[in-house]
Design a protein around this motif. Structure first.
Motif, PDB file in Angstrom:
ATOM      1  N   UNK A 168       0.834  -1.201   0.000  1.00 26.67           N
ATOM      2  CA  UNK A 168       0.000   0.000   0.000  1.00 26.67           C
ATOM      3  C   UNK A 168       0.873   1.256   0.000  1.00 26.67           C
ATOM      4  N   UNK A 169       2.005   1.204   0.688  1.00 23.24           N
ATOM      5  CA  UNK A 169       2.926   2.333   0.742  1.00 23.24           C
ATOM      6  C   UNK A 169       3.534   2.610  -0.637  1.00 23.24           C
ATOM      7  N   UNK A 170       3.608   1.604  -1.488  1.00 15.82           N
ATOM      8  CA  UNK A 170       4.160   1.773  -2.844  1.00 15.82           C
ATOM      9  C   UNK A 170       3.357   2.775  -3.669  1.00 15.82           C
ATOM     10  N   UNK A 171       2.128   3.064  -3.278  1.00 15.87           N
ATOM     11  CA  UNK A 171       1.295   4.026  -4.019  1.00 15.87           C
ATOM     12  C   UNK A 171       1.958   5.389  -4.104  1.00 15.87           C
ATOM     13  N   UNK A 172       2.683   5.768  -3.059  1.00 11.38           N
ATOM     14  CA  UNK A 172       3.340   7.079  -3.074  1.00 11.38           C
ATOM     15  C   UNK A 172       4.859   6.968  -3.021  1.00 11.38           C
ATOM     16  N   UNK A 173       5.395   5.747  -3.036  1.00 11.14           N
ATOM     17  CA  UNK A 173       6.844   5.550  -2.954  1.00 11.14           C
ATOM     18  C   UNK A 173       7.325   4.602  -4.045  1.00 11.14           C
ATOM     19  N   UNK A 174       7.414   5.070  -5.290  1.00 11.29           N
ATOM     20  CA  UNK A 174       7.851   4.183  -6.365  1.00 11.29           C
ATOM     21  C   UNK A 174       9.284   3.666  -6.181  1.00 11.29           C
ATOM     22  N   UNK A 175      10.074   4.316  -5.323  1.00 13.84           N
ATOM     23  CA  UNK A 175      11.450   3.875  -5.101  1.00 13.84           C
ATOM     24  C   UNK A 175      11.536   2.553  -4.342  1.00 13.84           C
ATOM     25  N   UNK A 176      10.449   2.105  -3.703  1.00 13.21           N
ATOM     26  CA  UNK A 176      10.505   0.843  -2.959  1.00 13.21           C
ATOM     27  C   UNK A 176       9.781  -0.298  -3.670  1.00 13.21           C
ATOM     28  N   UNK A 177       9.222  -0.051  -4.866  1.00  9.89           N
ATOM     29  CA  UNK A 177       8.454  -1.079  -5.581  1.00  9.89           C
ATOM     30  C   UNK A 177       9.302  -2.323  -5.826  1.00  9.89           C
ATOM     31  N   UNK A 178      10.518  -2.151  -6.311  1.00  9.13           N
ATOM     32  CA  UNK A 178      11.383  -3.292  -6.620  1.00  9.13           C
ATOM     33  C   UNK A 178      11.692  -4.098  -5.357  1.00  9.13           C
ATOM     34  N   UNK A 179      12.051  -3.442  -4.270  1.00  6.89           N
ATOM     35  CA  UNK A 179      12.377  -4.134  -3.021  1.00  6.89           C
ATOM     36  C   UNK A 179      11.183  -4.896  -2.465  1.00  6.89           C
ATOM     37  N   UNK A 180      10.009  -4.270  -2.489  1.00  6.79           N
ATOM     38  CA  UNK A 180       8.798  -4.933  -1.994  1.00  6.79           C
ATOM     39  C   UNK A 180       8.472  -6.139  -2.860  1.00  6.79           C
TER      40      UNK A 180
END
Length: 159
Positions: A78-90
């Protein structure tokens, strides 16, 4: 109908509207998440994940709370909605699809200025991390040229 004024908070998204900009972030949600999972006192790092990290499963016989893990992963997604920098790690910790997918499209000579319109979205695993839709900077002479320009913009963003 009632005017409630400018939107400030919606579905854990904080919205700040300024004269020429709109900022969307989830500072409060991230802080609440750290508090919920007892990570408030952990030190931050500059990169979302260690380079070339090898994830290992828990040892046999070791207790593992899968509901806590699923809850944490859901919160991160859900946090990826505003944090594209963590999409790969998640995506890596979820064990999801590690494939970069780019969708793009173009429409030829739309509107009064005869400029074609391009759009793309880039997805890595379960989340879209980049998208755009706008008029092309040059006037395309054919639909093939409009498509080529669209592919070029999408590929540059994906790389």
């Amino acid at each position: 109908m009632t005017d409630l004024g400018e939107i400030k908070y919606f579905l854990s998204l904080e919205i700040e509207q300024r004269k020429a900009e709109i900022f969307i972030h989830q500072r409060k949600y991230a802080a609440d998440m750290l508090k919920k999972y007892k990570m408030k006192d952990y030190n931050g790092i500059s990169t979302p994940m260690e380079n070339q990290l090898k994830l290992k499963s828990t040892r046999i016989g070791e207790e593992f709370d899968s509901s806590l893990y699923r809850s944490m992963i859901g919160s991160l997604m859900y946090l990826c909605a505003s944090r594209p920098d963590i999409v790969c790690s998640v995506n890596i910790v979820t064990g999801g699809n590690r494939e970069l997918i780019v969708f793009r499209n173009a429409s030829y000579a739309m509107g009064e200025n005869c400029r074609s319109r391009s759009g793309y979205c880039c997805s890595f695993g379960s989340g879209i991390f980049s998208w755009n839709s706008r008029n092309q900077a040059v006037v395309a002479q054919s639909i093939a040229e409009a498509e080529f320009i669209s592919v070029n913009h999408a590929a540059r963003q994906a790389v």
